[in-house]
Design an enzyme around this catalytic site. Structure first.
Site, PDB file in Angstrom:
ATOM      1  N   TYR A 125      78.443  11.129  82.704  1.00 24.62           N
ATOM      2  CA  TYR A 125      79.134  10.107  81.901  1.00 24.62           C
ATOM      3  C   TYR A 125      80.585   9.963  82.362  1.00 24.62           C
ATOM      4  O   TYR A 125      81.054   8.863  82.661  1.00 24.62           O
ATOM      5  CB  TYR A 125      79.066  10.484  80.418  1.00 24.62           C
ATOM      6  CG  TYR A 125      79.949   9.652  79.517  1.00 24.62           C
ATOM      7  CD1 TYR A 125      79.645   8.319  79.232  1.00 24.62           C
ATOM      8  CD2 TYR A 125      81.103  10.196  78.940  1.00 24.62           C
ATOM      9  CE1 TYR A 125      80.474   7.558  78.397  1.00 24.62           C
ATOM     10  CE2 TYR A 125      81.925   9.437  78.104  1.00 24.62           C
ATOM     11  CZ  TYR A 125      81.601   8.129  77.840  1.00 24.62           C
ATOM     12  OH  TYR A 125      82.413   7.378  77.022  1.00 24.62           O
ATOM     13  N   LYS A 129      82.288   6.754  84.261  1.00 23.28           N
ATOM     14  CA  LYS A 129      83.404   6.028  83.647  1.00 23.28           C
ATOM     15  C   LYS A 129      84.615   6.023  84.596  1.00 23.28           C
ATOM     16  O   LYS A 129      85.339   5.035  84.682  1.00 23.28           O
ATOM     17  CB  LYS A 129      83.789   6.653  82.302  1.00 23.28           C
ATOM     18  CG  LYS A 129      82.743   6.505  81.203  1.00 23.28           C
ATOM     19  CD  LYS A 129      82.549   5.075  80.713  1.00 23.28           C
ATOM     20  CE  LYS A 129      83.727   4.548  79.949  1.00 23.28           C
ATOM     21  NZ  LYS A 129      83.436   3.175  79.397  1.00 23.28           N
TER      22      LYS A 129
HETATM   23  N1  LIG Z   1      82.676   6.907  71.047  1.00 22.01           N
HETATM   24  C1  LIG Z   1      83.625   7.665  71.564  1.00 22.01           C
HETATM   25  O1  LIG Z   1      83.950   8.751  71.052  1.00 22.01           O
HETATM   26  C2  LIG Z   1      84.372   7.224  72.799  1.00 22.01           C
HETATM   27  C3  LIG Z   1      85.334   8.078  73.345  1.00 22.01           C
HETATM   28  C4  LIG Z   1      86.030   7.676  74.476  1.00 22.01           C
HETATM   29  C5  LIG Z   1      85.776   6.444  75.044  1.00 22.01           C
HETATM   30  N2  LIG Z   1      84.824   5.621  74.511  1.00 22.01           N
HETATM   31  C6  LIG Z   1      84.572   4.342  75.161  1.00 22.01           C
HETATM   32  O2  LIG Z   1      84.794   3.293  74.218  1.00 22.01           O
HETATM   33  C7  LIG Z   1      83.950   2.187  74.494  1.00 22.01           C
HETATM   34  C8  LIG Z   1      83.196   1.768  73.242  1.00 22.01           C
HETATM   35  O3  LIG Z   1      82.415   2.860  72.797  1.00 22.01           O
HETATM   36  P1  LIG Z   1      81.661   2.875  71.381  1.00 22.01           P
HETATM   37  O4  LIG Z   1      81.997   4.138  70.718  1.00 22.01           O
HETATM   38  O5  LIG Z   1      81.867   1.576  70.678  1.00 22.01           O
HETATM   39  O6  LIG Z   1      80.154   2.960  71.887  1.00 22.01           O
HETATM   40  P2  LIG Z   1      78.789   2.671  71.114  1.00 22.01           P
HETATM   41  O7  LIG Z   1      79.016   2.604  69.652  1.00 22.01           O
HETATM   42  O8  LIG Z   1      77.793   3.615  71.670  1.00 22.01           O
HETATM   43  O9  LIG Z   1      78.440   1.203  71.614  1.00 22.01           O
HETATM   44  C9  LIG Z   1      78.020   0.955  72.928  1.00 22.01           C
HETATM   45  C10 LIG Z   1      78.026  -0.536  73.166  1.00 22.01           C
HETATM   46  O10 LIG Z   1      77.497  -0.780  74.480  1.00 22.01           O
HETATM   47  C11 LIG Z   1      76.561  -1.815  74.387  1.00 22.01           C
HETATM   48  N3  LIG Z   1      75.537  -1.701  75.409  1.00 22.01           N
HETATM   49  C12 LIG Z   1      74.835  -0.604  75.758  1.00 22.01           C
HETATM   50  N4  LIG Z   1      73.952  -0.931  76.722  1.00 22.01           N
HETATM   51  C13 LIG Z   1      74.128  -2.244  76.974  1.00 22.01           C
HETATM   52  C14 LIG Z   1      73.535  -3.170  77.866  1.00 22.01           C
HETATM   53  N5  LIG Z   1      72.547  -2.814  78.689  1.00 22.01           N
HETATM   54  N6  LIG Z   1      73.969  -4.441  77.869  1.00 22.01           N
HETATM   55  C15 LIG Z   1      74.936  -4.838  77.022  1.00 22.01           C
HETATM   56  N7  LIG Z   1      75.546  -4.026  76.161  1.00 22.01           N
HETATM   57  C16 LIG Z   1      75.135  -2.741  76.137  1.00 22.01           C
HETATM   58  C17 LIG Z   1      75.945  -1.670  73.007  1.00 22.01           C
HETATM   59  O11 LIG Z   1      75.402  -2.895  72.646  1.00 22.01           O
HETATM   60  P3  LIG Z   1      73.976  -3.072  71.915  1.00 22.01           P
HETATM   61  O12 LIG Z   1      74.293  -3.720  70.640  1.00 22.01           O
HETATM   62  O13 LIG Z   1      73.246  -4.006  72.800  1.00 22.01           O
HETATM   63  O14 LIG Z   1      73.328  -1.726  71.776  1.00 22.01           O
HETATM   64  C18 LIG Z   1      77.172  -1.314  72.186  1.00 22.01           C
HETATM   65  O15 LIG Z   1      77.860  -2.483  71.797  1.00 22.01           O
HETATM   66  C19 LIG Z   1      83.063   2.646  75.668  1.00 22.01           C
HETATM   67  O16 LIG Z   1      83.622   2.179  76.873  1.00 22.01           O
HETATM   68  C20 LIG Z   1      83.138   4.161  75.628  1.00 22.01           C
HETATM   69  O17 LIG Z   1      82.915   4.733  76.907  1.00 22.01           O
HETATM   70  C21 LIG Z   1      84.132   5.982  73.392  1.00 22.01           C
END
Ligand SMILES: NC(=O)c1ccc[n+]([C@@H]2O[C@H](COP(=O)([O-])OP(=O)(O)OC[C@H]3O[C@@H](n4cnc5c(N)ncnc54)[C@H](OP(=O)(O)O)[C@@H]3O)[C@@H](O)[C@H]2O)c1
Length: 292
Positions: A125, A129
């Site tokens: 992961y 990234k």
């Molecule tokens: N969560 C954390 O603790 C954390 C920490 C550091 C950085 N980040 C970063 O923050 C950002 C947002 O994370 P989050 O927490 O909002 O993640 P999340 O809740 O897991 O949501 C993931 C998103 O990606 C979309 N997605 C996954 N596969 C896809 C595909 N094939 N085509 C189109 N969309 C797709 C999902 O859409 P669907 O509705 O289609 O499923 C969803 O909107 C990411 O870049 C992540 O790496 C997150």
């Protein structure tokens, strides 16, 4: 500004739509099935057709442990697709805000990480990234990569909601007490991204996480204390070590991000994490503690 958010059901994507609406910003969120990053050519067409003036990419492959055995898909979603989104954004003359993670670091630094620190991801992961960061920045000179950490929200899959769900069936919950970081409330992250999107004047990598620092066990304890005073579920926290809780992917021991560069260039600094947690718990309480 006409804002296009890539991703729809994720916690950050939803927060962006919610906060954009609250700020009177015209926003469209595109997610599956209309925009599937596993079909990047179709995704490119969907973006071109909308001609947004700013794009925020909140979609990613975020299943950290699963990524270890699903490398190709993790790289497709976290590196190839963002690179192509960045290129389309450049073609449209649109700045792109893209989210990245503390997992790009090894986690062995004693102090909070600054943007210039060397990266050394210890998981698929994190590596996917990191490659995505480099490719996004190479494809669009007006790209902003916001590295964040420990994101949670009043809805969706996250640590706060998992703790509250477990507390409804258990008296004691074991939580890791040797990984350091700062929880980031999705609404605060969304507000920061929207402020930047409104006037993108500086580009490159920025750290953007909740202020202060804690460990997961204390974050859980604060969640339960806050829930208890609001009449919600709570449990005792048993402090354990990372070694007691083996996971497929390695987590950084230090996830702390120094966010001074964002404050200096954009005047944006997120709240102290306990203040943001309090707002989030108010929202979950208002939903009747629906955390299933
Ligand atoms: N969560 C954390 O603790 C954390 C920490 C550091 C950085 N980040 C970063 O923050 C950002 C947002 O994370 P989050 O927490 O909002 O993640 P999340 O809740 O897991 O949501 C993931 C998103 O990606 C979309 N997605 C996954 N596969 C896809 C595909 N094939 N085509 C189109 N969309 C797709 C999902 O859409 P669907 O509705 O289609 O499923 C969803 O909107 C990411 O870049 C992540 O790496 C997150």
């Amino acid at each position: 500004m006409s804002l296009l958010v890539i991703g729809r059901s994720g916690q950050v994507a939803r927060a962006l739509v919610r906060r954009a609406a609250a700020r009177g910003i015209a926003v469209e969120a595109l997610g599956r099935p209309e925009l599937d990053l596993e079909a990047p050519a179709l995704a490119e067409e969907a973006i071109r057709a909308r001609r947004p003036s700013v794009i925020i990419n909140a979609a990613a492959y975020t299943a950290v442990d699963k990524a270890e055995d699903d490398r190709d898909r993790a790289y497709l979603l976290n590196s190839e697709a963002p690179a192509r989104i960045a290129a389309v954004a450049a073609e449209l003359g649109a700045p792109l805000i893209h989210f990245s993670t503390d997992y790009v670091f090894a986690g062995d630094k004693e102090a909070p990480y600054v943007e210039a620190d060397p990266t050394a991801p210890a998981s698929v992961y994190g590596a996917s990234k990191r490659e995505g960061e480099e490719r996004v920045l190479a494809a669009n000179p007006r790209a902003i990569v916001l590295r964040t950490a420990w994101v949670y929200d009043s809805a969706g899959q996250n640590f706060v909601r998992t703790m509250l769900r477990l507390a409804s069936t258990r008296d004691e919950i074991s939580v890791v007490a040797d990984q350091h970081g700062a929880p980031t409330y999705a609404d605060d992250l969304a507000d920061a991204a929207l402020t930047i999107a409104a006037k993108p004047t500086a580009f490159g990598i920025y750290h953007c996480a909740g202020q202060g620092e804690t460990v997961w066990a204390d974050f859980a304890a604060a969640t339960f204390a806050g829930a208890a005073i609001r009449g919600g579920p709570s449990a005792a926290v048993k402090r354990i070590t990372t070694a007691d809780y083996p996971t497929r992917a390695r987590r950084p021991a230090n996830s702390r991000l120094n966010c001074d560069k964002l404050a200096a260039d954009y005047g944006v600094r997120l709240r102290l994490w306990p203040d943001a947690l309090s707002d989030c718990l108010d929202e979950i309480a208002a939903s009747g503690w629906s955390v299933g």
